[in-house]
Design an enzyme around this catalytic site. Sequence first.
Site, mmCIF file in Angstrom:
data_model
loop_
_atom_site.group_PDB
_atom_site.id
_atom_site.type_symbol
_atom_site.label_atom_id
_atom_site.label_comp_id
_atom_site.label_asym_id
_atom_site.label_seq_id
_atom_site.Cartn_x
_atom_site.Cartn_y
_atom_site.Cartn_z
ATOM 1 N N ASN A 105 0.854 -1.191 0.000
ATOM 2 C CA ASN A 105 0.000 0.000 0.000
ATOM 3 C C ASN A 105 0.896 1.250 0.000
ATOM 4 O O ASN A 105 1.741 1.412 0.885
ATOM 5 C CB ASN A 105 -0.892 -0.048 1.254
ATOM 6 N N ARG B 186 -6.798 13.001 1.040
ATOM 7 C CA ARG B 186 -5.716 13.402 1.936
ATOM 8 C C ARG B 186 -4.368 12.808 1.528
ATOM 9 O O ARG B 186 -3.339 13.325 1.901
ATOM 10 C CB ARG B 186 -6.039 13.050 3.385
ATOM 11 N N HIS B 187 -4.378 11.690 0.830
ATOM 12 C CA HIS B 187 -3.086 11.168 0.330
ATOM 13 C C HIS B 187 -3.158 10.907 -1.174
ATOM 14 O O HIS B 187 -2.718 11.728 -1.960
ATOM 15 C CB HIS B 187 -2.547 9.991 1.155
ATOM 16 N N HIS C 69 -5.630 3.794 -1.687
ATOM 17 C CA HIS C 69 -6.953 4.186 -1.190
ATOM 18 C C HIS C 69 -7.220 5.633 -1.597
ATOM 19 O O HIS C 69 -6.544 6.544 -1.116
ATOM 20 C CB HIS C 69 -6.944 4.037 0.342
ATOM 21 N N THR D 274 -6.949 6.711 10.315
ATOM 22 C CA THR D 274 -6.823 5.591 9.377
ATOM 23 C C THR D 274 -8.123 4.796 9.441
ATOM 24 O O THR D 274 -9.007 5.126 10.230
ATOM 25 C CB THR D 274 -5.594 4.716 9.739
ATOM 26 N N THR D 275 -8.237 3.776 8.587
ATOM 27 C CA THR D 275 -9.482 3.005 8.548
ATOM 28 C C THR D 275 -9.609 2.224 9.861
ATOM 29 O O THR D 275 -8.917 1.234 10.072
ATOM 30 C CB THR D 275 -9.465 2.051 7.329
ATOM 31 N N ARG E 139 -9.269 8.453 -0.932
ATOM 32 C CA ARG E 139 -10.244 8.890 0.074
ATOM 33 C C ARG E 139 -11.087 10.041 -0.451
ATOM 34 O O ARG E 139 -10.648 10.818 -1.295
ATOM 35 C CB ARG E 139 -9.507 9.347 1.343
ATOM 36 N N GLU F 98 -11.391 -8.981 3.074
ATOM 37 C CA GLU F 98 -10.122 -8.662 3.727
ATOM 38 C C GLU F 98 -10.424 -8.469 5.206
ATOM 39 O O GLU F 98 -11.263 -7.638 5.575
ATOM 40 C CB GLU F 98 -9.490 -7.402 3.128
ATOM 41 N N HIS G 290 -3.929 -4.363 7.611
ATOM 42 C CA HIS G 290 -3.961 -3.223 8.529
ATOM 43 C C HIS G 290 -3.040 -3.429 9.724
ATOM 44 O O HIS G 290 -3.212 -4.377 10.493
ATOM 45 C CB HIS G 290 -5.368 -2.868 9.028
ATOM 46 N N GLY G 291 -2.068 -2.543 9.806
ATOM 47 C CA GLY G 291 -1.198 -2.478 10.969
ATOM 48 C C GLY G 291 -0.105 -3.535 11.020
ATOM 49 O O GLY G 291 0.640 -3.601 12.007
ATOM 50 N N GLU H 256 -8.745 0.777 -3.184
ATOM 51 C CA GLU H 256 -9.579 0.866 -1.973
ATOM 52 C C GLU H 256 -10.457 2.092 -2.057
ATOM 53 O O GLU H 256 -9.972 3.183 -2.373
ATOM 54 C CB GLU H 256 -8.699 0.992 -0.731
ATOM 55 N N GLY I 243 1.064 -1.407 4.315
ATOM 56 C CA GLY I 243 1.496 -0.097 3.845
ATOM 57 C C GLY I 243 2.340 0.675 4.819
ATOM 58 O O GLY I 243 3.562 0.786 4.683
ATOM 59 N N HIS I 244 1.712 1.189 5.862
ATOM 60 C CA HIS I 244 2.347 2.168 6.742
ATOM 61 C C HIS I 244 3.704 1.700 7.254
ATOM 62 O O HIS I 244 4.694 2.433 7.202
ATOM 63 C CB HIS I 244 1.394 2.481 7.904
ATOM 64 N N ARG J 6 3.901 18.754 1.856
ATOM 65 C CA ARG J 6 4.506 19.960 1.297
ATOM 66 C C ARG J 6 3.791 20.469 0.042
ATOM 67 O O ARG J 6 4.187 21.481 -0.522
ATOM 68 C CB ARG J 6 5.981 19.702 0.964
ATOM 69 N N ASP K 299 -0.133 4.500 -0.009
ATOM 70 C CA ASP K 299 -0.827 5.728 0.419
ATOM 71 C C ASP K 299 0.103 6.718 1.110
ATOM 72 O O ASP K 299 0.004 7.931 0.917
ATOM 73 C CB ASP K 299 -1.943 5.401 1.429
ATOM 74 N N HIS K 300 0.986 6.176 1.963
ATOM 75 C CA HIS K 300 1.733 7.107 2.813
ATOM 76 C C HIS K 300 2.945 7.724 2.143
ATOM 77 O O HIS K 300 3.540 8.658 2.690
ATOM 78 C CB HIS K 300 2.025 6.447 4.162
HETATM 79 N N1 PXP Z 1 -5.970 -2.989 3.940
HETATM 80 C C1 PXP Z 1 -6.936 -2.039 4.012
HETATM 81 C C2 PXP Z 1 -8.296 -2.395 3.573
HETATM 82 C C3 PXP Z 1 -6.624 -0.740 4.477
HETATM 83 O O1 PXP Z 1 -7.595 0.186 4.555
HETATM 84 C C4 PXP Z 1 -5.303 -0.439 4.847
HETATM 85 C C5 PXP Z 1 -4.946 0.935 5.293
HETATM 86 O O2 PXP Z 1 -5.206 1.850 4.313
HETATM 87 C C6 PXP Z 1 -4.331 -1.449 4.726
HETATM 88 C C7 PXP Z 1 -4.699 -2.725 4.304
HETATM 89 C C8 PXP Z 1 -2.901 -1.209 5.063
HETATM 90 O O3 PXP Z 1 -2.761 -0.888 6.398
HETATM 91 P P1 PXP Z 1 -1.379 -0.387 6.937
HETATM 92 O O4 PXP Z 1 -1.049 0.879 6.206
HETATM 93 O O5 PXP Z 1 -1.625 -0.177 8.391
HETATM 94 O O6 PXP Z 1 -0.366 -1.455 6.663
#
Ligand code: PXP
Length: 253
Positions: free
Chosen positions: A12, A54-55, A48, A105-106, A50, A156, A199-200, A75, A221-222, A23, A14-15
């Site tokens: 992912n 935001r990203h 994702h 976050t979600t 949104r 998921e 997630h996480g 997403e 992702g993060h 910036r 996004d970040h």
């Molecule tokens: N899966 C879904 C459905 C998510 O919404 C996210 C966060 O955007 C992730 C996976 C990835 O989560 P993380 O960035 O915490 O790894």
Amino acid sequence: MKPLGKLRLGVNIDHVATVRNARGGDTPDPLRAAKLAEEAGADGITAHLREDRRHISDADIEGLMQMLRVPLNFEMAATEEMQRIALRHRPHAVCIVPEKREERTTEGGLEVAREENRLAHFIAPLREAGCRVSIFIAADARQIEAAHRIGAQVIELHSGAYCDAHHEGRFDDRDRELEALREMSSFAHSLGLEVHVGHGLTYDTVKPVAAFPEVMELNIGHFIIGEAIFRGLAPAIHEMRRLMDEARAPEQA
Ligand code: PXP
């Protein structure tokens, strides 16, 4: 049970866009990160879009669709605007997530059971357009059954509660959450759903989940993007891949 196949890693990005947008310029470029992730062995890219942008931006999605060789997992919230965008691009997969403006976050999974009718109508055109439809839900049998009834091909499972409990040292809670993920992966698979988890997830939490034989994909992702600051994106991905492979087939790792 033997694992159902090679566990895919969706990265992912996004970040990367979060840092860019801090910036307001063009760098770091999430498309460059996606390309690098692809070259480093990511099996898919997740992004994702949104409602508040935001990203990831609309232009990022456009660019990813043109550039990627691996599948895009798009997403999105279940809104008309996002449905229009998804139908225009027809990404390989669409993952429907809950979205709140005020959240960082979600935070949780989608309430499918309470919105079954609306969601069934919402995902039908996406399926007809050829997208694989995934629903992001908590490890809860009611939600899984509802996702199955509305015609999703994939679920998921939200691993946030498991990961938070681990990192906060609440090990009883962690073990309970992990057990729920394990049981619900197996239950969803028995209904014919493909099972993803995300997630996480971090290097410390990925292995027990990667070992579940029914899980086909992890979306991360993060942590990977953060770790890339210290070791570079490709090595950060390689290490995640190594841990996943080790968990999946310990005797071969
Ligand atoms: N899966 C879904 C459905 C998510 O919404 C996210 C966060 O955007 C992730 C996976 C990835 O989560 P993380 O960035 O915490 O790894």
